[in-house]
Write a protein that holds these residues in place. Sequence first.
Motif, mmCIF file in Angstrom:
data_model
loop_
_atom_site.group_PDB
_atom_site.id
_atom_site.type_symbol
_atom_site.label_atom_id
_atom_site.label_comp_id
_atom_site.label_asym_id
_atom_site.label_seq_id
_atom_site.Cartn_x
_atom_site.Cartn_y
_atom_site.Cartn_z
ATOM 1 N N LEU A 117 0.847 -1.192 0.000
ATOM 2 C CA LEU A 117 0.000 0.000 0.000
ATOM 3 C C LEU A 117 0.881 1.239 0.000
ATOM 4 O O LEU A 117 1.603 1.497 0.951
ATOM 5 C CB LEU A 117 -0.924 0.002 1.222
ATOM 6 C CG LEU A 117 -1.948 -1.136 1.299
ATOM 7 C CD1 LEU A 117 -2.739 -1.055 2.589
ATOM 8 C CD2 LEU A 117 -2.875 -1.116 0.084
ATOM 9 N N THR A 119 -0.450 4.444 -1.247
ATOM 10 C CA THR A 119 -1.242 5.668 -1.235
ATOM 11 C C THR A 119 -2.489 5.483 -0.379
ATOM 12 O O THR A 119 -2.913 4.350 -0.093
ATOM 13 C CB THR A 119 -1.695 6.060 -2.652
ATOM 14 O OG1 THR A 119 -2.672 5.102 -3.122
ATOM 15 C CG2 THR A 119 -0.522 6.114 -3.624
ATOM 16 N N THR A 121 -5.443 6.222 -1.402
ATOM 17 C CA THR A 121 -6.475 5.656 -2.280
ATOM 18 C C THR A 121 -6.415 4.142 -2.268
ATOM 19 O O THR A 121 -7.445 3.459 -2.184
ATOM 20 C CB THR A 121 -6.297 6.187 -3.718
ATOM 21 O OG1 THR A 121 -6.458 7.607 -3.718
ATOM 22 C CG2 THR A 121 -7.324 5.571 -4.654
ATOM 23 N N GLU A 122 -5.207 3.587 -2.348
ATOM 24 C CA GLU A 122 -5.056 2.132 -2.302
ATOM 25 C C GLU A 122 -5.503 1.580 -0.952
ATOM 26 O O GLU A 122 -6.143 0.515 -0.890
ATOM 27 C CB GLU A 122 -3.600 1.755 -2.554
ATOM 28 C CG GLU A 122 -3.107 2.049 -3.956
ATOM 29 C CD GLU A 122 -1.609 1.915 -4.107
ATOM 30 O OE1 GLU A 122 -1.092 2.274 -5.181
ATOM 31 O OE2 GLU A 122 -0.944 1.455 -3.156
ATOM 32 N N ASP A 125 -9.241 1.542 -0.845
ATOM 33 C CA ASP A 125 -9.729 0.522 -1.770
ATOM 34 C C ASP A 125 -9.615 -0.868 -1.150
ATOM 35 O O ASP A 125 -10.509 -1.712 -1.297
ATOM 36 C CB ASP A 125 -8.937 0.590 -3.073
ATOM 37 C CG ASP A 125 -9.582 -0.195 -4.205
ATOM 38 O OD1 ASP A 125 -10.793 -0.491 -4.108
ATOM 39 O OD2 ASP A 125 -8.888 -0.500 -5.189
ATOM 40 N N ALA A 126 -8.525 -1.120 -0.436
ATOM 41 C CA ALA A 126 -8.351 -2.413 0.224
ATOM 42 C C ALA A 126 -9.459 -2.656 1.239
ATOM 43 O O ALA A 126 -10.031 -3.756 1.312
ATOM 44 C CB ALA A 126 -6.986 -2.475 0.903
ATOM 45 N N THR A 139 7.452 -1.217 1.179
ATOM 46 C CA THR A 139 7.237 -0.081 0.277
ATOM 47 C C THR A 139 8.604 0.560 0.019
ATOM 48 O O THR A 139 9.557 0.306 0.748
ATOM 49 C CB THR A 139 6.283 0.963 0.886
ATOM 50 O OG1 THR A 139 6.744 1.308 2.202
ATOM 51 C CG2 THR A 139 4.854 0.428 0.983
ATOM 52 N N SER A 343 -0.922 -7.399 -3.765
ATOM 53 C CA SER A 343 -1.347 -6.258 -4.585
ATOM 54 C C SER A 343 -0.261 -5.197 -4.598
ATOM 55 O O SER A 343 0.358 -4.908 -3.575
ATOM 56 C CB SER A 343 -2.632 -5.657 -4.014
ATOM 57 O OG SER A 343 -3.694 -6.576 -4.048
ATOM 58 N N SER A 344 -0.054 -4.578 -5.760
ATOM 59 C CA SER A 344 0.952 -3.530 -5.874
ATOM 60 C C SER A 344 0.699 -2.752 -7.160
ATOM 61 O O SER A 344 -0.170 -3.112 -7.958
ATOM 62 C CB SER A 344 2.369 -4.123 -5.891
ATOM 63 O OG SER A 344 2.534 -4.987 -7.007
ATOM 64 N N GLY A 346 -0.608 0.131 -7.676
ATOM 65 C CA GLY A 346 -1.831 0.918 -7.780
ATOM 66 C C GLY A 346 -3.100 0.110 -7.930
ATOM 67 O O GLY A 346 -4.199 0.659 -7.868
ATOM 68 N N ARG A 347 -2.971 -1.184 -8.140
ATOM 69 C CA ARG A 347 -4.161 -2.031 -8.293
ATOM 70 C C ARG A 347 -4.297 -2.924 -7.071
ATOM 71 O O ARG A 347 -3.406 -3.728 -6.775
ATOM 72 C CB ARG A 347 -4.039 -2.893 -9.543
ATOM 73 C CG ARG A 347 -5.261 -3.798 -9.740
ATOM 74 C CD ARG A 347 -5.026 -4.813 -10.841
ATOM 75 N NE ARG A 347 -6.098 -5.796 -10.907
ATOM 76 C CZ ARG A 347 -5.976 -7.012 -11.422
ATOM 77 N NH1 ARG A 347 -4.815 -7.399 -11.913
ATOM 78 N NH2 ARG A 347 -6.992 -7.848 -11.447
ATOM 79 N N VAL A 348 -5.405 -2.791 -6.355
ATOM 80 C CA VAL A 348 -5.659 -3.605 -5.175
ATOM 81 C C VAL A 348 -6.577 -4.757 -5.554
ATOM 82 O O VAL A 348 -7.716 -4.550 -5.993
ATOM 83 C CB VAL A 348 -6.291 -2.770 -4.038
ATOM 84 C CG1 VAL A 348 -6.625 -3.658 -2.850
ATOM 85 C CG2 VAL A 348 -5.344 -1.657 -3.622
#
Length: 424
Positions: A117, A119, A121-122, A125-126, A139, A343-344, A346-348
Amino acid sequence: MCVEDAPPPSSRMTRRGVLAAAAALAGTAAAVTPAQAASAAAPSRRGAKGADLVVEGGTLLDPATGEVTEDAVVVIVNGVVRAAGARRGIAVPQGVEVVDAHGKWILPGLVDAHIHLNTATEALDAVRQGATSARSGSTNFYQDIAVRELARQSPALAPRLEAAGVFVTPDLGDTILADPDLTELARLEDGVRSAEALRRVVEVNLARGVDWVKTRVNERAGLPEQDPLAQVYSYGQLREIVTAARRGGKGVLCHSYAEQGCHDAVTAGIRSLEHGVFVGERTLVEMRRRGTYFTPTLSAIAGLAESSDPVLAERGRTYLPVLERAVLAAHERGVPLAAGTDSSGGRVKPIGREIELMHSAGLSSLDAIRTATTGAARLLGLERTVGRLARGFAGDVVIADGDPLADVTVLKRPARVIRAGVAL
């Protein structure tokens, strides 16, 4: 973690580290839109750590026992479960927001034990996809430490997170800029390989306040130019990393693929084996003996098969059935499993997809669900906080449209997610 007061920063954290983390947190928080912040703050009677909420009418599943309770009620006060079970005998407080779950199933929030994670936003989203707790897989610039603090201050915006800081890897790349105390390593011609250099990266991570240390024994599968079976650290080097982490009271998660690398990592004393496609019988036996966890990240390997790059696509198609057999063999031998999406970028990915793949590998629906609830909670040391909906546990809830014991795929798209008593 979230149901208790957040501890003060570690005394080992430098002033620069505190300031840098604060700056990172400010940048992370700024990425949250005003609408997201307003939505998270909307519930009434919201305390510093959570809200008051009642979930009623659904079918409650307790992953620990497999018990199913119809017409259930879950009462959450200040983000913590006060009562959960059959409607009879549970006093429902007045004037509290109620989420109607009639015709649906109620489960504890899920745990993603391997996620990146970077951001806000991510992070949000998670949570919306059901991962209310998670462990970072590292990270580049300590963003996970900032996300962890964001979750403590505003639980609805991020999963309860255990941070791993920066990767202990031979080539740090731009991560050399993550902390001034790492820049001295740029002078090393051979990269981070000597005992002193390995200890240094671990020590900087510990000073930054990580919860875990992440390293690797093999190259990456997701880069076509790398050979995932090539070993980058020896047993002795891995042992240096584990020993340095243990001095700080931290466990190590290790990126791995080849059997020899897996065996070296496990015998070196890592806490959990990540990916582990070609893990063999002798290593599984050792893992069972030591209590080493297996986080196979089936989602990541399955994703390779969908790649537009022919090398990665072939790699995914070849590796996935091998990994599925390894997961089933581990389960049958009593090796503890934890679900993680890896996940990495930007796509969760939904943690429910990992549960689906665990089931496809041969686990029962209940055992597959346990890898993302009670099993992953034990790995993270949160077995008294998450993984169940019982008195004193976190008020994190996933509401599913159908019976996950009959069809685990319903967990890929939760009907509703509740984080610390806040309905999203």
